[in-house]
Design a protein around this motif. Structure first.
Motif: not given
Length: 107
Positions: A16-44
């Motif tokens: 239905f919305a492949p661009k939103l999937v691309e942004l969710t998977d690539g930017v949000l979870f592929g980049d933002i969630w992987e940044r080292e400045e906060l731990s995954p625990r803190e991000r959660s």
């Protein structure tokens, strides 16, 4: 790609919305969630708090599970909800605790 190999975003809205999937998977979870400045625990913890304060209980379910995977305990997450009752509002906390009860009951 089988459904079990798809990301959650692909399963929910891929066709239905492949661009939103691309942004969710690539930017949000592929980049933002992987940044080292906060731990995954803190991000959660930040994400769960944000979802509670905005009343986004539909997304809260998945993020409570992710928070547990990222090291937050059930007790810590319940305490965060109790704490936020006074900052986000009682109805939002009550809605969040109902979701938490369901999620923790499934674990």
């Amino acid at each position: 790609m089988s459904e079990s190999q798809q990301t959650r975003a692909q399963q929910l809205i891929g066709d239905f919305a492949p661009k939103l999937v691309e942004l969710t998977d690539g930017v949000l979870f592929g980049d933002i969630w992987e940044r080292e400045e906060l731990s995954p625990r803190e991000r959660s913890l930040v994400t769960v708090a944000s979802l509670i304060t905005s009343g986004s209980t539909e997304q809260l379910r998945g993020h409570l599970s992710k928070a547990r995977t990222n090291g937050l305990t059930e007790t810590e997450l319940k305490e965060a909800i109790i704490h936020l009752a006074f900052y986000a509002g009682w109805p939002k906390a009550m809605s969040a605790i109902k979701v938490a009860k369901e999620v923790f009951g499934e674990d």
